[in-house]
Motif scaffolding. Structure first.
Motif, PDB file in Angstrom:
ATOM      1  N   LEU A   1       0.825  -1.215   0.000  1.00 18.08           N
ATOM      2  CA  LEU A   1       0.000   0.000   0.000  1.00 18.08           C
ATOM      3  C   LEU A   1       0.858   1.264   0.000  1.00 18.08           C
ATOM      4  O   LEU A   1       0.413   2.313  -0.450  1.00 18.08           O
ATOM      5  N   GLY A   2       2.067   1.166   0.474  1.00 14.80           N
ATOM      6  CA  GLY A   2       2.967   2.320   0.459  1.00 14.80           C
ATOM      7  C   GLY A   2       3.361   2.735  -0.946  1.00 14.80           C
ATOM      8  O   GLY A   2       3.819   3.851  -1.172  1.00 14.80           O
ATOM      9  N   GLU A   3       3.176   1.812  -1.896  1.00 19.00           N
ATOM     10  CA  GLU A   3       3.535   2.081  -3.287  1.00 19.00           C
ATOM     11  C   GLU A   3       2.348   2.630  -4.089  1.00 19.00           C
ATOM     12  O   GLU A   3       2.464   2.974  -5.247  1.00 19.00           O
ATOM     13  N   ILE A   4       1.166   2.607  -3.452  1.00 23.54           N
ATOM     14  CA  ILE A   4      -0.046   3.040  -4.155  1.00 23.54           C
ATOM     15  C   ILE A   4      -0.445   4.421  -3.628  1.00 23.54           C
ATOM     16  O   ILE A   4      -0.299   4.694  -2.432  1.00 23.54           O
ATOM     17  N   TRP A   5      -0.993   5.266  -4.503  1.00 22.28           N
ATOM     18  CA  TRP A   5      -1.397   6.617  -4.100  1.00 22.28           C
ATOM     19  C   TRP A   5      -2.276   6.555  -2.857  1.00 22.28           C
ATOM     20  O   TRP A   5      -3.355   5.956  -2.903  1.00 22.28           O
ATOM     21  N   PRO A   6      -1.864   7.223  -1.782  1.00 21.73           N
ATOM     22  CA  PRO A   6      -2.719   7.214  -0.585  1.00 21.73           C
ATOM     23  C   PRO A   6      -4.087   7.845  -0.859  1.00 21.73           C
ATOM     24  O   PRO A   6      -5.103   7.424  -0.313  1.00 21.73           O
ATOM     25  N   THR A   7      -4.107   8.852  -1.755  1.00 28.72           N
ATOM     26  CA  THR A   7      -5.391   9.496  -2.083  1.00 28.72           C
ATOM     27  C   THR A   7      -6.320   8.532  -2.817  1.00 28.72           C
ATOM     28  O   THR A   7      -7.541   8.714  -2.816  1.00 28.72           O
ATOM     29  N   ALA A   8      -5.740   7.527  -3.458  1.00 27.60           N
ATOM     30  CA  ALA A   8      -6.569   6.535  -4.156  1.00 27.60           C
ATOM     31  C   ALA A   8      -7.038   5.454  -3.189  1.00 27.60           C
ATOM     32  O   ALA A   8      -8.203   5.066  -3.183  1.00 27.60           O
ATOM     33  N   VAL A   9      -6.116   4.970  -2.354  1.00 28.38           N
ATOM     34  CA  VAL A   9      -6.465   3.886  -1.423  1.00 28.38           C
ATOM     35  C   VAL A   9      -7.540   4.351  -0.433  1.00 28.38           C
ATOM     36  O   VAL A   9      -8.496   3.624  -0.153  1.00 28.38           O
ATOM     37  N   GLN A  10      -7.394   5.579   0.048  1.00 32.92           N
ATOM     38  CA  GLN A  10      -8.274   6.052   1.105  1.00 32.92           C
ATOM     39  C   GLN A  10      -9.753   6.014   0.702  1.00 32.92           C
ATOM     40  O   GLN A  10     -10.632   5.759   1.509  1.00 32.92           O
ATOM     41  N   ARG A  11     -10.025   6.257  -0.576  1.00 32.08           N
ATOM     42  CA  ARG A  11     -11.429   6.306  -1.006  1.00 32.08           C
ATOM     43  C   ARG A  11     -12.075   4.920  -1.020  1.00 32.08           C
ATOM     44  O   ARG A  11     -13.278   4.808  -1.222  1.00 32.08           O
TER      45      ARG A  11
ATOM     46  N   PHE B   1      -5.472   6.138 -20.358  1.00 32.16           N
ATOM     47  CA  PHE B   1      -6.716   6.687 -19.808  1.00 32.16           C
ATOM     48  C   PHE B   1      -6.494   7.358 -18.455  1.00 32.16           C
ATOM     49  O   PHE B   1      -6.920   8.467 -18.218  1.00 32.16           O
ATOM     50  N   ASN B   2      -5.833   6.628 -17.585  1.00 36.03           N
ATOM     51  CA  ASN B   2      -5.660   7.135 -16.235  1.00 36.03           C
ATOM     52  C   ASN B   2      -4.270   6.799 -15.715  1.00 36.03           C
ATOM     53  O   ASN B   2      -3.521   6.048 -16.345  1.00 36.03           O
ATOM     54  N   ILE B   3      -3.983   7.330 -14.570  1.00 36.99           N
ATOM     55  CA  ILE B   3      -2.674   7.111 -13.977  1.00 36.99           C
ATOM     56  C   ILE B   3      -2.659   5.766 -13.273  1.00 36.99           C
ATOM     57  O   ILE B   3      -3.623   5.435 -12.564  1.00 36.99           O
ATOM     58  N   PRO B   4      -1.604   4.963 -13.444  1.00 33.31           N
ATOM     59  CA  PRO B   4      -1.558   3.689 -12.722  1.00 33.31           C
ATOM     60  C   PRO B   4      -1.525   3.916 -11.222  1.00 33.31           C
ATOM     61  O   PRO B   4      -1.088   4.965 -10.753  1.00 33.31           O
ATOM     62  N   ASN B   5      -1.981   2.928 -10.481  1.00 28.11           N
ATOM     63  CA  ASN B   5      -2.050   3.106  -9.025  1.00 28.11           C
ATOM     64  C   ASN B   5      -0.669   3.104  -8.372  1.00 28.11           C
ATOM     65  O   ASN B   5      -0.487   3.596  -7.278  1.00 28.11           O
ATOM     66  N   GLN B   6       0.319   2.544  -9.043  1.00 30.46           N
ATOM     67  CA  GLN B   6       1.671   2.466  -8.499  1.00 30.46           C
ATOM     68  C   GLN B   6       2.389   3.806  -8.701  1.00 30.46           C
ATOM     69  O   GLN B   6       2.581   4.250  -9.839  1.00 30.46           O
ATOM     70  N   ILE B   7       2.816   4.420  -7.607  1.00 27.91           N
ATOM     71  CA  ILE B   7       3.426   5.743  -7.683  1.00 27.91           C
ATOM     72  C   ILE B   7       4.679   5.724  -8.561  1.00 27.91           C
ATOM     73  O   ILE B   7       4.852   6.566  -9.441  1.00 27.91           O
ATOM     74  N   SER B   8       5.534   4.722  -8.364  1.00 25.54           N
ATOM     75  CA  SER B   8       6.798   4.686  -9.118  1.00 25.54           C
ATOM     76  C   SER B   8       6.536   4.496 -10.614  1.00 25.54           C
ATOM     77  O   SER B   8       7.223   5.080 -11.450  1.00 25.54           O
TER      78      SER B   8
END
Lengths: 473, 305
Positions: free
Chosen positions: A125-135, A387-394
């Motif tokens: 989860l540290g690699e995924i956008w926190p703003t995405a996970v939180q929702r 289409f959209n940004i991948p969930n992985q920040i890196s």
């Protein structure tokens, strides 16, 4: 003779059906494996990528899992899924929008994946956008969403909102476009603003203030500048970045109940009140007239309005990039959303997630597949659709997503926005009944200039508060 | 004679059994898919179900009905529905006019005209709605394009609450005109020509003949169309859902059935199936009441056959 013919025809029909059936799915790879059903939707290119991903997973996974992928129609997806998932034959894994999550949790349709994620060796989860996970977190007993609330889905992607701008139109009115971060060694004093009004320099790496965006929009609005190639300078349908930038919101949670707070007139320090920020947003189309009214922009849609060269700047999400790439016959790029000069950058983003059916008998297998799709391997392939940004920040920071060979050149803006943008108001509460009280009038009479902001609040504040009481019940 | 009797005796029971078995299939279907949901909806309207599930639902008495009747959005939906029903008198008058013109023997190509008028009635409501959405588009629609030739800047018909319903009324008239014309045309051909001849001998003009002969003669058809269109009007939904997603500007497209749909599906957490069921029964009683009123009023103007 006749009966012989009939028998022959029937026999041919049966054989044809059997032949067609045999030519259908090649199930040889599925034999002896645990089969799970995965439902999703999307346009043809996205679906093609998903089919490839599913095929790849089916051929390579070592968990003895076979995934059956079904494309569902996007239209009516939410309603039809609610009914299907309430029955006894739902898919094991499927898409859930950030606006539907709370409702589906309330309807007891989603599997709590908190423990599965915690145990996972693939999902970090540290690699995924926190703003995405939180929702995708929600506690239905308290009807709140905190970082410790149960997790019901993993984000498939995140789609931040930005300003799409017509670079040709900017140049036509004498605006110089630069793309320099504040820490860029080559940046000059004149370039240190989103838009330098005096020097007419637009820096697409720095958010404009409201005043700067207004000045630039006037330069690109025919009623202010007859030489402008575009009718209007700016268009947005969302108040989020204005109100959130000064710390306000549409509802507030006070004393254990929700309250409609868009009309709050208490100002804080140098910042305007929520109501003033909202009024400024409304004034864009009603007083300043730098933005087309909803009844001007037509039902064809804002993206078309932008690509046809009628408006110079348009606020929209990443999901419109593919259409704009295809339709815009001019040079264009993206820039961050405007913010109040003393406020914080703000805006909303959309997201779609992967969820598991509460009543799935193969939840663990479905999660294995979810790990692949929401993990680095699956995300790298999905990012290619654009289409959209991948969930992985890196991954979002890499060329896989940024696609330097394609527009927009300033794609980094999406990545920057993904750090702070949160979901729109439709994801605040389990359904949108409270929004349907006031939003249609805001998007109609108010933004069309037929109803004042005062009348709007006088009419809808009590009604909305009355509706909000139901969420506390 | 005797053989006739024998035939009846031997065949009647056979036909009755066959008839019974033939009828039991649709009757069973009706009982399971029609009557049972109907009765369940009465029960559900007094309960608060958890989502779509019945187990665990709590009894709330008349609360669902009270909440609906106090909801400003429901009252708005009634107003919108009645506004949309203004298309009914317009359609009736216009279709009678067209049918009367087409009944003139001097008119050629009647079948073509009737076919043209009838096409919208057999077209898919989704296709028709999408076509009208395009026609009425504020920027690219053909209506505004034609208006621009006259120097008029047309509004965004479907994006402005003031023009939304008039646009929907025009669409409604266009959609139902063909069906009305066909029925009126059939009714007009059944009017006894001798009545007109007798009236002409008495010196009656075309208007008098129309009012004194034609109107009473076709009044049963007029009555049928009035009753049915009021029922259809109160149930209007699909085209609004397509033309006014989310209810349209200022909820101008929120009809009673659209409100019901939102209560049962879109906003199931705050409204729910209980309220949706209550709305459906309120709507049922409204339709029954208006229809009864129509029948009561018909005694004064509908000719008895």
């Amino acid at each position: 003779m006749r009966s012989g013919k009939k028998i022959a025809i029937i026999a041919v029909l049966i054989l044809s059906i059997l032949f067609l059936y045999a030519c259908g799915d090649d199930d040889s790879i599925a034999k002896g494996k645990t089969q799970i059903n995965f439902w999703g939707w999307g346009d043809q290119s996205e679906v093609a990528v998903f089919r490839q991903l599913v095929d790849y997973y089916n051929a390579t996974n070592t968990d003895n899992i076979y995934v059956n992928y079904t494309q569902k129609p996007a239209s009516g997806y939410e309603t039809s899924m609610e009914q299907i998932l309430s029955g006894s034959r739902g898919p094991d894994i499927f898409y859930v929008g950030d606006g539907s999550l709370k409702k589906w949790v309330e309807l007891d349709l989603l599997y709590d994946i908190t423990d599965l994620v915690a145990e996972s060796e693939i999902i970090d989860l540290g690699e995924i956008w926190p703003t995405a996970v939180q929702r995708y977190r929600y506690d239905k007993t308290t009807r709140t969403s905190t970082p410790s609330s149960p997790l019901y889905a993993l984000p498939k992607d995140i789609g931040p909102t930005v300003i799409y701008y017509n670079a040709d139109a900017f140049r036509d009115v004498g605006v110089t476009i630069v793309s320099k971060d504040p820490d860029d060694p080559t940046v000059t004093e004149n370039e240190m603003r989103g838009y330098n009004i005096e020097e007419k320099i637009f820096n697409n790496r720095i958010p404009m203030t409201w005043e700067e965006a207004e000045a630039l929009a006037k330069l690109l609005t025919k009623s202010y500048n007859p030489a402008s190639p575009t009718d209007y300078g700016y268009y947005t349908e969302w108040w989020f970045n204005y109100v959130w930038s000064i710390g306000g919101d549409v509802i507030a949670y006070d004393d254990g109940k929700w309250r409609f707070s868009l009309g709050d007139d208490r100002a804080d320090g140098n910042l305007p009140s929520t109501r003033e920020a909202f009024e400024y947003f409304v004034s864009l189309s009603t007083k300043l007239n730098i933005s087309p009214k909803p009844n001007t922009i037509s039902t064809v849609g804002k993206t078309n309005y932008f690509t046809s060269g009628k408006v110079a700047m348009m606020v929209d999400g990443r999901w419109s990039t593919v259409t704009i790439r295809k339709d815009a016959q001019f040079d264009w790029d993206v820039a961050p959303l405007p913010k109040h000069k003393d406020g914080v950058p703000a805006g909303h983003s959309g997201s779609m997630g992967f969820a598991i059916w509460k009543h799935s008998r193969r939840a663990r297998e479905a999660f294995k597949f979810m790990e692949f799709m929401a993990g680095p391997a699956g995300q790298a392939e999905q990012a290619k659709t654009g289409f959209n940004i991948p969930n992985q920040i890196s991954l979002a920071q890499s060329d896989v997503f940024l696609q330097p060979d394609q527009k927009p050149k300033n794609a980094q803006v999406f990545v920057d926005a993904a750090y702070y943008q949160t979901p729109g108001d439709w994801a605040y509460l389990p359904d949108s009944a409270w929004i349907s009280v006031w939003a249609p009038t805001l998007n109609g009479a108010v933004l069309n200039g037929q109803m004042s902001v005062d009348e709007f609040f006088a009419t809808f504040t009590d009604q909305t508060n009355e509706m909000l009481k139901r969420y506390a019940q | 004679m005797a053989s006739d009797l024998n035939y009846k005796k031997t065949t009647k029971p056979k036909y009755s059994k066959l008839g019974f078995f033939m009828a039991i299939i649709p009757l069973t279907g009706f009982a399971i898919f029609g009557l049972l949901p109907l009765l369940l909806s009465v029960v559900v309207s007094f309960f608060k179900p958890v989502g779509y599930r019945f187990p665990g639902m709590s009894f709330v008495g008349w609360d669902n009905y009270a909440r609906v009747l106090r909801d400003p959005l429901f009252l708005k939906s009634i107003g919108n529905t009645l506004y949309a029903m203004l298309s009914i008198p317009v359609t009736l008058v216009l279709s009678l006019l067209i049918a009367t013109i087409l009944s003139n023997p001097k008119i050629k190509g009647k079948a073509i005209f009737r076919t043209i008028f009838f096409i919208p009635h057999v077209s898919s409501i989704v296709a028709v709605s999408l076509m009208w959405k395009w026609i009425l588009d504020g920027e690219y629609g053909i209506v505004n394009h034609l208006l621009s030739f006259l120097g008029v800047k047309g509004p965004d018909w479907l994006g402005d609450s003031r023009t939304f319903m008039p646009a929907m009324i025009v669409m409604g008239v266009w959609g139902s005109l063909g069906f009305y014309v066909i029925l009126f045309s059939a009714a007009l051909t059944n009017v006894d020509p001798q009545l007109y001849e007798a009236a002409e001998i008495d010196g009656a003009g075309p208007f008098t003949k129309f009012v004194k002969i034609t109107m009473p003669a076709i009044s049963p058809v007029t009555f049928y169309l009035l009753v049915m269109s009021v029922i259809w009007g109160l149930q209007d939904f699909a085209r609004f859902q397509i033309m006014a997603p989310g209810g349209g500007p200022d909820n101008a497209g929120l009809t009673m059935v659209y409100y019901l749909y939102n209560a049962g599906f879109t906003n199931i957490i705050t409204y729910g199936m209980g309220i949706a069921a209550a709305v459906s029964w309120i709507l049922t009683f409204v339709i029954a009441g208006v229809t009864a009123l129509n029948f009561w009023g018909s005694r004064k103007w509908v000719a008895k056959s």
